[in-house]
Write a protein that holds these residues in place. Sequence first.
Motif, mmCIF file in Angstrom:
data_model
loop_
_atom_site.group_PDB
_atom_site.id
_atom_site.type_symbol
_atom_site.label_atom_id
_atom_site.label_comp_id
_atom_site.label_asym_id
_atom_site.label_seq_id
_atom_site.Cartn_x
_atom_site.Cartn_y
_atom_site.Cartn_z
ATOM 1 N N ALA A 190 0.823 -1.205 0.000
ATOM 2 C CA ALA A 190 0.000 0.000 0.000
ATOM 3 C C ALA A 190 0.859 1.257 0.000
ATOM 4 O O ALA A 190 1.991 1.260 0.467
ATOM 5 C CB ALA A 190 -0.899 0.004 1.227
ATOM 6 N N LEU A 234 -1.479 -0.668 -3.831
ATOM 7 C CA LEU A 234 -0.583 -0.439 -4.964
ATOM 8 C C LEU A 234 -0.310 -1.695 -5.784
ATOM 9 O O LEU A 234 -0.069 -1.610 -6.974
ATOM 10 C CB LEU A 234 0.774 0.076 -4.463
ATOM 11 C CG LEU A 234 0.808 1.433 -3.812
ATOM 12 C CD1 LEU A 234 2.204 1.707 -3.281
ATOM 13 C CD2 LEU A 234 0.401 2.493 -4.806
ATOM 14 N N ASP A 263 -0.804 6.559 2.057
ATOM 15 C CA ASP A 263 -2.167 6.959 2.424
ATOM 16 C C ASP A 263 -3.116 5.765 2.533
ATOM 17 O O ASP A 263 -4.307 5.931 2.762
ATOM 18 C CB ASP A 263 -2.723 7.974 1.419
ATOM 19 C CG ASP A 263 -2.948 7.379 0.031
ATOM 20 O OD1 ASP A 263 -2.558 6.213 -0.207
ATOM 21 O OD2 ASP A 263 -3.513 8.089 -0.818
ATOM 22 N N ARG A 306 -14.770 -3.481 -1.409
ATOM 23 C CA ARG A 306 -15.289 -2.803 -2.591
ATOM 24 C C ARG A 306 -15.590 -3.790 -3.707
ATOM 25 O O ARG A 306 -16.552 -3.639 -4.444
ATOM 26 C CB ARG A 306 -14.297 -1.749 -3.075
ATOM 27 C CG ARG A 306 -14.838 -0.984 -4.272
ATOM 28 C CD ARG A 306 -13.993 0.195 -4.608
ATOM 29 N NE ARG A 306 -14.167 1.238 -3.607
ATOM 30 C CZ ARG A 306 -13.307 2.223 -3.415
ATOM 31 N NH1 ARG A 306 -12.220 2.299 -4.121
ATOM 32 N NH2 ARG A 306 -13.540 3.139 -2.504
ATOM 33 N N ASN A 321 -9.828 -0.077 -8.905
ATOM 34 C CA ASN A 321 -9.826 0.675 -7.663
ATOM 35 C C ASN A 321 -9.104 2.012 -7.854
ATOM 36 O O ASN A 321 -9.517 3.029 -7.317
ATOM 37 C CB ASN A 321 -9.143 -0.153 -6.563
ATOM 38 C CG ASN A 321 -9.550 0.291 -5.184
ATOM 39 O OD1 ASN A 321 -10.719 0.302 -4.872
ATOM 40 N ND2 ASN A 321 -8.581 0.662 -4.384
ATOM 41 N N GLY A 322 -8.020 2.008 -8.623
ATOM 42 C CA GLY A 322 -7.289 3.246 -8.898
ATOM 43 C C GLY A 322 -8.097 4.236 -9.698
ATOM 44 O O GLY A 322 -8.032 5.439 -9.496
ATOM 45 N N THR A 367 -3.716 3.529 0.072
ATOM 46 C CA THR A 367 -4.229 3.110 -1.225
ATOM 47 C C THR A 367 -3.492 1.847 -1.673
ATOM 48 O O THR A 367 -2.262 1.821 -1.650
ATOM 49 C CB THR A 367 -4.000 4.215 -2.278
ATOM 50 O OG1 THR A 367 -4.644 5.397 -1.836
ATOM 51 C CG2 THR A 367 -4.552 3.804 -3.637
ATOM 52 N N GLU A 403 -9.986 -2.622 1.840
ATOM 53 C CA GLU A 403 -10.661 -1.796 0.831
ATOM 54 C C GLU A 403 -10.922 -2.602 -0.442
ATOM 55 O O GLU A 403 -12.021 -2.575 -0.990
ATOM 56 C CB GLU A 403 -9.814 -0.573 0.508
ATOM 57 C CG GLU A 403 -10.425 0.339 -0.532
ATOM 58 C CD GLU A 403 -9.545 1.540 -0.814
ATOM 59 O OE1 GLU A 403 -9.373 1.858 -2.006
ATOM 60 O OE2 GLU A 403 -9.029 2.151 0.141
ATOM 61 N N ALA A 421 -5.767 -1.127 3.164
ATOM 62 C CA ALA A 421 -5.714 -1.287 1.709
ATOM 63 C C ALA A 421 -6.282 -2.642 1.295
ATOM 64 O O ALA A 421 -7.079 -2.738 0.360
ATOM 65 C CB ALA A 421 -4.283 -1.137 1.210
ATOM 66 N N LYS A 466 -11.076 6.007 -7.494
ATOM 67 C CA LYS A 466 -10.760 7.084 -6.547
ATOM 68 C C LYS A 466 -10.773 8.419 -7.202
ATOM 69 O O LYS A 466 -10.460 8.895 -8.080
ATOM 70 C CB LYS A 466 -9.440 6.833 -5.873
ATOM 71 C CG LYS A 466 -9.585 5.742 -4.869
ATOM 72 C CD LYS A 466 -8.386 5.737 -3.959
ATOM 73 C CE LYS A 466 -8.735 4.826 -2.809
ATOM 74 N NZ LYS A 466 -8.366 5.266 -1.557
#
Length: 128
Positions: free
Chosen positions: A2, A9, A5, A99, A124-125, A7, A95, A92, A128
């Motif tokens: 991740a 990766l 933040d 999701r 997912n990228g 997110t 998430e 991460a 956002k």
Amino acid sequence: MAAPDGTPLWVSDAEPGSVPDITAARIHALPALYKAAADSLPTLADKGYIGAGIGILVPVRRPKGQSEQALHADTRTTNSLIRGIRALGERAAAELKQRWRALQHVTLTPNRIGVIARAALALNGIWK
């Protein structure tokens, strides 16, 4: 893996059967992380990665049969900081799983779920 933040990766390929995290990490991630450690970029991990190698920082275990208070104050502080930052990595993973419901209860063969996980990461990228 991740970003700072939280997110997501990167996701690795899935391994067949019940392969422990450390074994999968040795195959897919640790060689690149050792290179990063040589460049003064350590990786934070949970206690399951004790013994993973150079540059992989894990919390120090408390002495057997004793409380966390048995550790030196500096060690307890370091453990707390590692756990706090590691929470972002856990977020991460959560998430992605929350999701993208296709990742919650997977019964596919491991070589197919890796493709789905990477697609979820890409979407997912964009999301956002």
